[in-house]
Design a protein around this motif. Structure first.
Motif, PDB file in Angstrom:
ATOM      1  N   ARG A  49       0.856  -1.186   0.000  1.00 48.77           N
ATOM      2  CA  ARG A  49       0.000   0.000   0.000  1.00 48.77           C
ATOM      3  C   ARG A  49       0.893   1.237   0.000  1.00 48.77           C
ATOM      4  O   ARG A  49       1.549   1.547   1.005  1.00 48.77           O
ATOM      5  CB  ARG A  49      -0.910   0.015   1.233  1.00 48.77           C
ATOM      6  N   ALA A  50       0.932   1.959  -1.088  1.00 47.05           N
ATOM      7  CA  ALA A  50       1.754   3.159  -1.208  1.00 47.05           C
ATOM      8  C   ALA A  50       1.069   4.341  -0.526  1.00 47.05           C
ATOM      9  O   ALA A  50      -0.140   4.314  -0.259  1.00 47.05           O
ATOM     10  CB  ALA A  50       2.017   3.474  -2.673  1.00 47.05           C
ATOM     11  N   ALA A  51       1.854   5.389  -0.246  1.00 41.92           N
ATOM     12  CA  ALA A  51       1.328   6.562   0.455  1.00 41.92           C
ATOM     13  C   ALA A  51       0.153   7.207  -0.281  1.00 41.92           C
ATOM     14  O   ALA A  51      -0.845   7.575   0.348  1.00 41.92           O
ATOM     15  CB  ALA A  51       2.449   7.577   0.692  1.00 41.92           C
ATOM     16  N   HIS A  93       1.680  13.231   1.207  1.00 38.17           N
ATOM     17  CA  HIS A  93       2.787  13.743   2.016  1.00 38.17           C
ATOM     18  C   HIS A  93       2.484  13.632   3.508  1.00 38.17           C
ATOM     19  O   HIS A  93       3.389  13.490   4.335  1.00 38.17           O
ATOM     20  CB  HIS A  93       3.108  15.199   1.640  1.00 38.17           C
ATOM     21  N   GLN A  94       1.176  13.666   3.888  1.00 42.63           N
ATOM     22  CA  GLN A  94       0.831  13.529   5.289  1.00 42.63           C
ATOM     23  C   GLN A  94       1.121  12.107   5.782  1.00 42.63           C
ATOM     24  O   GLN A  94       1.626  11.907   6.889  1.00 42.63           O
ATOM     25  CB  GLN A  94      -0.648  13.854   5.515  1.00 42.63           C
ATOM     26  N   VAL A  95       0.822  11.128   4.949  1.00 40.99           N
ATOM     27  CA  VAL A  95       1.140   9.733   5.300  1.00 40.99           C
ATOM     28  C   VAL A  95       2.651   9.565   5.431  1.00 40.99           C
ATOM     29  O   VAL A  95       3.141   8.879   6.332  1.00 40.99           O
ATOM     30  CB  VAL A  95       0.575   8.771   4.241  1.00 40.99           C
ATOM     31  N   ARG A  96       3.392  10.207   4.542  1.00 38.57           N
ATOM     32  CA  ARG A  96       4.857  10.108   4.611  1.00 38.57           C
ATOM     33  C   ARG A  96       5.382  10.760   5.883  1.00 38.57           C
ATOM     34  O   ARG A  96       6.373  10.294   6.465  1.00 38.57           O
ATOM     35  CB  ARG A  96       5.474  10.747   3.372  1.00 38.57           C
ATOM     36  N   HIS A  97       4.762  11.846   6.329  1.00 40.06           N
ATOM     37  CA  HIS A  97       5.163  12.468   7.596  1.00 40.06           C
ATOM     38  C   HIS A  97       4.952  11.494   8.750  1.00 40.06           C
ATOM     39  O   HIS A  97       5.795  11.393   9.653  1.00 40.06           O
ATOM     40  CB  HIS A  97       4.358  13.747   7.835  1.00 40.06           C
ATOM     41  N   TRP A  98       3.831  10.779   8.756  1.00 41.72           N
ATOM     42  CA  TRP A  98       3.583   9.797   9.814  1.00 41.72           C
ATOM     43  C   TRP A  98       4.628   8.690   9.780  1.00 41.72           C
ATOM     44  O   TRP A  98       5.113   8.248  10.809  1.00 41.72           O
ATOM     45  CB  TRP A  98       2.191   9.182   9.653  1.00 41.72           C
ATOM     46  N   ALA A  99       4.976   8.234   8.576  1.00 39.23           N
ATOM     47  CA  ALA A  99       5.929   7.136   8.429  1.00 39.23           C
ATOM     48  C   ALA A  99       7.361   7.570   8.683  1.00 39.23           C
ATOM     49  O   ALA A  99       8.248   6.726   8.824  1.00 39.23           O
ATOM     50  CB  ALA A  99       5.818   6.548   7.018  1.00 39.23           C
ATOM     51  N   SER A 100       7.600   8.891   8.751  1.00 41.16           N
ATOM     52  CA  SER A 100       8.948   9.410   9.032  1.00 41.16           C
ATOM     53  C   SER A 100       9.078   9.900  10.464  1.00 41.16           C
ATOM     54  O   SER A 100      10.160  10.355  10.866  1.00 41.16           O
ATOM     55  CB  SER A 100       9.288  10.553   8.068  1.00 41.16           C
ATOM     56  N   ASN A 153       7.716  12.536  11.684  1.00 48.42           N
ATOM     57  CA  ASN A 153       7.652  13.994  11.770  1.00 48.42           C
ATOM     58  C   ASN A 153       6.358  14.476  12.405  1.00 48.42           C
ATOM     59  O   ASN A 153       6.282  15.607  12.893  1.00 48.42           O
ATOM     60  CB  ASN A 153       7.807  14.616  10.381  1.00 48.42           C
ATOM     61  N   SER A 154       5.325  13.654  12.363  1.00 49.56           N
ATOM     62  CA  SER A 154       4.058  14.002  12.981  1.00 49.56           C
ATOM     63  C   SER A 154       3.317  12.714  13.311  1.00 49.56           C
ATOM     64  O   SER A 154       3.736  11.621  12.900  1.00 49.56           O
ATOM     65  CB  SER A 154       3.206  14.889  12.053  1.00 49.56           C
ATOM     66  N   VAL A 155       2.232  12.838  14.051  1.00 49.30           N
ATOM     67  CA  VAL A 155       1.435  11.664  14.416  1.00 49.30           C
ATOM     68  C   VAL A 155      -0.001  11.879  13.963  1.00 49.30           C
ATOM     69  O   VAL A 155      -0.474  13.018  13.892  1.00 49.30           O
ATOM     70  CB  VAL A 155       1.468  11.416  15.939  1.00 49.30           C
ATOM     71  N   PRO A 156      -0.703  10.798  13.628  1.00 45.20           N
ATOM     72  CA  PRO A 156      -2.095  10.953  13.163  1.00 45.20           C
ATOM     73  C   PRO A 156      -3.006  11.414  14.300  1.00 45.20           C
ATOM     74  O   PRO A 156      -2.755  11.131  15.473  1.00 45.20           O
ATOM     75  CB  PRO A 156      -2.473   9.542  12.690  1.00 45.20           C
ATOM     76  N   SER A 157      -4.063  12.097  13.942  1.00 41.18           N
ATOM     77  CA  SER A 157      -5.098  12.434  14.912  1.00 41.18           C
ATOM     78  C   SER A 157      -5.889  11.171  15.237  1.00 41.18           C
ATOM     79  O   SER A 157      -5.788  10.160  14.529  1.00 41.18           O
ATOM     80  CB  SER A 157      -6.037  13.492  14.315  1.00 41.18           C
ATOM     81  N   PRO A 158      -6.689  11.188  16.307  1.00 40.84           N
ATOM     82  CA  PRO A 158      -7.483   9.995  16.633  1.00 40.84           C
ATOM     83  C   PRO A 158      -8.349   9.518  15.471  1.00 40.84           C
ATOM     84  O   PRO A 158      -8.443   8.311  15.212  1.00 40.84           O
ATOM     85  CB  PRO A 158      -8.333  10.466  17.820  1.00 40.84           C
TER      86      PRO A 158
END
Length: 561
Positions: free
Chosen positions: A135-137, A149-156, A158-163
């Motif tokens: 499953r790609a970003a 890019h938001q998914v990539r931030h989570w995978a790096s 740099n940020s965390v997902p909201s609930p």
């Protein structure tokens, strides 16, 4: 050896960390058979890191596993710290080799391995699962309702997902939402590899027992054998109380009695020439020989159900400071007035007040360049903007180049006063109240001295004994005995002598380091950095590099058990 790994190598490193932290988190994995598998997995990472000989790297890996302590296995973070120390030690040794040119330089800062090892469990989990499920970003982002890019931030990290995004991500990956709950962000997914009495493939075909594999490794003590599923061939380690721990596989398919001596160190072998590219359980553990491998891999059964145990809180001396739940930033504070002479603690106080309710960071989590320039001028940090070296002016492009300012940031985050949440620098709970009472702030900073020093001392190319927590705490105890008995400044060289006498020799005068001369030189190189940190928080005054204890410093006790 370049600083960039291909996709296969990066995935192998992520799976290795995932495997080792899972194995070392349960009693069965800490036994002889479990440690043997950890050593074999680690040897593969060492081989890829320095492009070395696998048999030689296996010997180094086994020595590293033998050195494991209870503290190294106290938590997910502790295990990752042990892996980082092991790989840094090996890269330093490789870079110091006269024949390093034949293999290549392992960059101590830019190599991919350091960024991968810095990933927390959540980021590592997202990368592993999305890659395993193909499953790609962009695909994940479209199903969740966010951009790629938001998914990539989570995978790096740099940020965390909201609930809400966590729940959507779980649905998209086909896993139970509890696996992506915020409280699991700092714990290894041990439950993913534990099964109640039968193989995850669901077969009722029973098991065939045998040794871990390889000549010389069969006798690993009671309960050290492996159970192979007669249905799918997955090897599992009996973990007590009718549970089984899934083990990783390597690429060899011949049983141990057909292996040449050079392959005895391989991980658990596969019975009956099983195909390692098949769906779970083999697909999740083994990336295969090439990066072009395709095909669906089903979600492991345990991932579709809630975790069986609550996440273990970080424990031991390496306990990470868990930030407060993510919240919206408040009003930032004022820029400090320039031209004011400040002590180290007062500079940190002014920095926290400048952050106020929150300051926005760059996409990589760094201070913005304009903010950094204003701070180094207002706080007189000692950093130089656009420095001139060897007659050439270098343009300052990032705040991470301003080392003194970065030290202020490290003090506040390591002391639990501020924390980075996505692209914001925020205060932790009511930490801003500390800035109203300078003595309380000073005590909080002094309590974080060891944590800050360990972060600062990770960057040199050759690590010193002071980059180990136990040795650093011992060194501080020795230093404070010397300073407490002195009426004035103590020569830094004398402190170095005392510290080395305490940590460099055993009870019977034997050398405790493989390279005593190199270890002593590295320790003496890093001692001024430790003293500078002590001065930052008012524990000592430095006069021509020689420390003298302050009244606050004399009131501190540096006796570590």
């Amino acid at each position: 050896m370049t600083s960039e790994w291909n996709k296969h190598e990066r995935l192998h490193a992520l799976r290795a960390v995932d495997t080792m932290t899972a194995l070392l988190s349960v009693p069965a994995g800490r036994g002889a058979a479990g440690r043997l598998v950890v050593g074999r997995v680690l040897s593969g990472v060492l081989e890829a890191l320095v492009d070395g000989d696998l048999e030689e790297e296996a010997e180094r890996a086994e020595a590293a596993v033998r050195s494991l302590t209870d503290t190294d296995m106290a938590s997910e973070a502790a295990t990752r710290n042990w892996i980082v120390r092991t790989l840094r030690s090996r890269s330093d040794e490789s870079n110091g080799d006269l024949f390093v040119g034949e293999r290549g330089w392992v960059d101590p800062v830019e190599h991919d391995v350091w960024a991968l090892l810095a990933l927390g469990p959540l980021a590592r989990r997202i990368r592993l699962w999305s890659t395993t499920l193909k499953r790609a970003a962009p695909d994940l982002g479209a199903t969740i309702g966010v951009r790629a890019h938001q998914v990539r931030h989570w995978a790096s990290g740099n940020s965390v997902p909201s609930p809400l995004h966590r729940e959507a991500l779980a649905r998209s990956l086909g896993v139970h939402p509890a696996w992506l709950a915020a409280e699991r962000d700092h714990s290894a997914d041990v439950d993913l590899y534990l099964y109640d009495g039968r193989c995850p493939c669901g077969s009722e075909a029973g098991f065939t027992r045998g040794p871990v594999g390889g000549r010389g490794f069969g006798d690993v003590g009671p309960g050290g054998g492996v159970a192979w599923c007669n249905g799918c061939g997955q090897p599992l380690l009996p973990a007590g109380q009718a549970t089984l721990l899934a083990l990783p596989l390597m690429r060899e398919t011949a049983p141990p009695d057909r292996w040449p001596a050079s392959m005895d160190f391989r991980a658990v072998y596969v019975r009956d020439d099983r195909d390692l590219a098949a769906p779970w359980p083999h697909g999740l553990w083994c990336p295969g020989d090439t990066t072009r491998e395709r095909g669906p891999v089903r979600v492991p059964g345990p991932l579709t159900e809630p975790p069986r145990t609550p996440p273990a809180p970080p424990a031991g001396a390496v306990r990470p400071r868990v930030p407060a739940p993510r919240r919206r930033a408040g009003k930032p504070g004022p820029v400090p007035k320039g031209g004011v002479e400040r002590t180290g603690v007062e500079k940190i106080q002014a920095f926290v007040q400048w952050v106020g309710g929150g300051r926005r960071l760059t996409g990589k989590g760094h201070l913005k360049i304009a903010d950094a320039r204003a701070l180094i001028e207002a706080l007189d940090t000692g950093d130089v903007w656009n420095p001139v070296e060897h007659g050439y002016q270098h343009k300052t492009r990032s705040s991470i180049e301003m080392h003194h300012l970065q030290r202020l940031l490290t003090w506040t985050t390591a002391a639990g006063i501020l924390h980075v949440d996505g692209d914001f620098l925020l205060p932790v709970n009511d930490s801003l109240r500390l800035t109203d009472h300078l003595p309380a702030l000073q005590r909080a900073l002094a309590d974080a001295l060891v944590d800050v020093a360990l972060i600062v001392l990770w960057w040199p190319l050759v690590l010193s004994p002071l980059s180990e927590r136990n040795e650093l705490e011992h060194a501080l105890t020795v230093m404070w005995r010397q300073l407490g008995n002195a009426d004035g400044p103590v020569p830094a060289s004398a402190l170095g002598d005392a510290v080395w006498d305490a940590i460099g020799k055993g009870a019977y005068g034997e050398d405790l380091f493989a390279d005593p001369k190199g270890a002593e030189q590295a320790m003496r190189r890093d001692l001024p950095s430790v003293l500078q940190l002590c001065q930052d928080v008012g524990l000592v005054h430095l006069r021509d590099g020689n420390p003298a204890p302050t009244p606050f410093g004399r009131s501190r006790r540096w006796a570590y058990a």
